[in-house]
Design a protein around this motif. Structure first.
Motif, PDB file in Angstrom:
ATOM      1  N   ILE A 115       0.819  -1.221   0.000  1.00  0.00           N
ATOM      2  CA  ILE A 115       0.000   0.000   0.000  1.00  0.00           C
ATOM      3  C   ILE A 115       0.847   1.264   0.000  1.00  0.00           C
ATOM      4  CG2 ILE A 115      -1.951  -1.152   1.111  1.00  0.00           C
ATOM      5  CD1 ILE A 115      -1.156   0.250   3.727  1.00  0.00           C
ATOM      6  N   TYR A 122      -6.591  -1.146  -5.594  1.00  0.00           N
ATOM      7  CA  TYR A 122      -7.365  -1.695  -4.477  1.00  0.00           C
ATOM      8  C   TYR A 122      -7.279  -3.219  -4.486  1.00  0.00           C
ATOM      9  CZ  TYR A 122     -11.453  -2.695  -1.542  1.00  0.00           C
ATOM     10  OH  TYR A 122     -12.291  -3.172  -0.564  1.00  0.00           O
ATOM     11  N   ALA A 130      -3.948  -4.441  -3.168  1.00  0.00           N
ATOM     12  CA  ALA A 130      -3.877  -4.282  -1.714  1.00  0.00           C
ATOM     13  C   ALA A 130      -4.626  -5.411  -1.014  1.00  0.00           C
ATOM     14  CB  ALA A 130      -4.457  -2.927  -1.303  1.00  0.00           C
ATOM     15  N   TYR A 190      -6.168   1.325   6.244  1.00  0.00           N
ATOM     16  CA  TYR A 190      -6.323   1.366   4.792  1.00  0.00           C
ATOM     17  C   TYR A 190      -7.801   1.425   4.412  1.00  0.00           C
ATOM     18  CZ  TYR A 190      -6.233  -0.083  -0.095  1.00  0.00           C
ATOM     19  OH  TYR A 190      -6.428  -0.144  -1.454  1.00  0.00           O
ATOM     20  N   GLN A 199     -10.003   4.268   2.429  1.00  0.00           N
ATOM     21  CA  GLN A 199     -10.778   3.953   1.237  1.00  0.00           C
ATOM     22  C   GLN A 199     -12.225   4.403   1.379  1.00  0.00           C
ATOM     23  OE1 GLN A 199      -9.578   2.448  -1.743  1.00  0.00           O
ATOM     24  NE2 GLN A 199      -7.668   3.037  -0.730  1.00  0.00           N
TER      25      GLN A 199
END
Length: 515
Positions: free
Chosen positions: A110, A117, A120, A190, A194
């Motif tokens: 990341i 996405y 990750a 994370y 998002q």
């Protein structure tokens, strides 16, 4: 040592071949998976594939390989429990005595600027944390290693006594739970980013130790220095120390405060800080001129202080810096000539912070402050003021030069402990009143420090004036222009005092409390 087994699956393969080869020589069977197994086979280390243990193939692109009863029974079985031993024997299951696992590189993934996405998510490890937690829970019987730095000690203990000690297994288990907690915290953070959900119902944070400190604010307080795993460049946590003795708790705090101020400026700027407050700030055509102004702002207080610059330090500036005692000089970089000059002093800390983002590119971060039994979380104060944002409320408008100095003073006063009053003139601070219980008291301190330099200077206040007394002091000192947030029920009183004394005053509509 017969029939003892180690399950090995690592993404960071530092030292793993040598470690497993030594385990095999000590009579430990090595079980492995995927890329780790391939590497061990290539290096002629005896290894058993995980599928030989589970009787089940690795499937779904390796997503499922160790999530199997044959693995977790071997990890979780309590060896001195008769029922556990009976179940293992009846099912033909074997114990696993050592687990050597480190996790998919989620942090490294990341941290890539162009990471998708999907990439990750694919780098969220499932089997690894499960094995680690199982082994760590059963540390009475199982040795679990998550850090290559522990390989040597584990081998030494096996050679000496045939197994690791319980104390070592406890220590390694504790490290595992810290490791998996940090890993999950990064994943949680994370997802919060998002989903644009920075203040979720549960907040977990993780930091990595940079160094233990000799003591905290005072010698009787223990302390350590930590940084965020994905800390951006251009700050004290990622700065490289080029010279000098070890940083102290107070050094780090002061250096952080100095950097926060110097980042306000795109033009060459130098900031001197003492006890978390600026004692001198200057801007100039080049960094040498900026330093001269910062020094002349308060030649007394800068002694023993922290100096931060937003340009490379050259020989001319280094020679000036070398004339006084300073704790730290921190800058994007130093020329070789400057380093040669500054390193003549044994103890001065020289810190290279790398490139600094321009003031317009600064991004807000989340700041965490401890309180007893909890913590406060808030966005960092990166509010930027432009000429278009200000409102002139007096009969006299500020001149072009006054406006320039007002905007300069406003950038600095937001970093002064409240209640804060700051005087500026000729692109430098000339008086700072910090951390007072009332605003007029802060003004008195700033004006007294400025002395004759107060005449013709501008004044900045971090919050509104509750009454006109501060403006009366300013008028007596010869201050010509004032910048403040406004919003007091007695704004009219302050405006009237300013008008009566020919002072130009502008309002920002924004306050900058700093406690």
């Amino acid at each position: 040592m017969a029939n003892r087994r180690a399950l090995v699956s690592v993404s960071d393969k530092t030292g793993i071949v040598e470690f497993c080869r030594e385990l095999a020589q000590l009579g430990v069977e090595v079980i492995s998976t995927g890329g780790t197994k391939t590497l061990l086979e290539k290096e002629n280390v005896p290894v058993i594939g995980i599928s030989e243990v589970t009787g089940f193939p690795e499937i779904l692109d390796g997503r499922v390989k160790t999530l199997h009863p044959a693995v977790h029974s071997g990890l979780l079985a309590v060896r001195d429990d008769a029922e556990h031993r009976k179940a293992m024997e009846e099912l033909g299951l074997d114990y696993i005595d050592f687990v050597v696992v480190n996790l998919y590189p989620f942090k490294e993934t990341i941290s890539k600027p162009d990471v998708s996405y999907e990439d990750a998510i694919e780098n969220i490890d499932i089997g690894g944390p499960t094995m680690l937690r199982s082994a760590a829970k059963n540390h009475a019987f199982v040795t679990v290693v998550v850090d290559a730095g522990d390989y040597a000690n584990v081998l030494d203990e096996i050679r000496a006594g045939g197994d690791t000690t319980l104390e070592t297994r406890k220590r390694l288990a504790a490290k595992v739970f810290r490791h998996t907690a940090a890993y999950d915290s990064l994943i949680s953070e994370y997802f919060a980013k998002q989903l644009d959900d920075p203040l979720p119902e549960k907040l977990t944070v993780t930091y990595e130790k940079v160094q233990e400190l000799r003591y905290g604010e005072n010698p009787h307080q223990n302390a350590a220095f930590y940084r965020k795993p994905l800390a951006s460049s251009g700050n004290i946590t990622t700065a490289e120390q080029l010279h000098g003795k070890e940083l102290s708790y107070n050094n780090i705090n002061d250096a952080n405060a100095a950097l926060a101020i110097v980042k306000e400026f795109d033009e060459p700027a130098v900031v001197a800080v003492k006890h978390m407050n600026p004692c001198g700030v200057g801007i100039g055509r080049d960094i040498d001129e900026a330093y001269v102004k910062a020094y002349e702002a308060d030649p007394t207080s800068i002694f023993g202080g922290i100096v931060a610059a937003n340009r490379v330090i050259g020989a001319e500036t280094a020679a000036r810096l070398n004339d006084i005692f300073l704790e730290i000089v921190i800058a994007p970089d130093f020329t070789p000539e400057a380093l040669e000059i500054l390193k003549k002093k044994k103890n001065i800390r020289l810190m290279r912070m790398g490139e600094v983002a321009s003031a317009s590119e600064r991004k807000s971060d989340w700041l965490v402050t401890s309180v007893e039994g909890g913590m406060l979380v808030q966005q960092s104060d990166v509010h930027s003021l432009s000429e278009a944002d200000i409102q002139v409320v007096t009969d006299r408008k500020p001149t072009e030069e006054e406006l320039k100095q007002l905007l300069f003073a406003w950038k600095v006063v937001k970093h002064v402990k409240s209640n804060a009053i700051l005087l500026a003139s000729d692109n430098m601070t000339v008086g700072v009143g910090a951390g007072q219980m009332n605003r007029v008291g802060a003004a008195r301190i700033a004006i007294e420090q400025a002395g004759e330099k107060a005449r013709g200077a501008v004044l900045a206040s971090d919050a509104f004036f509750p009454m006109g007394d501060t403006l009366e002091l300013a008028a007596q000192a010869g201050i010509t222009a004032v910048i403040q947030p406004g919003g007091s029920i007695k704004d009219a009183e302050s405006i009237a005092v300013a008008n009566a004394n020919g002072i130009a005053m502008v309002l920002t509509g924004v306050r900058h409390f700093k406690h």
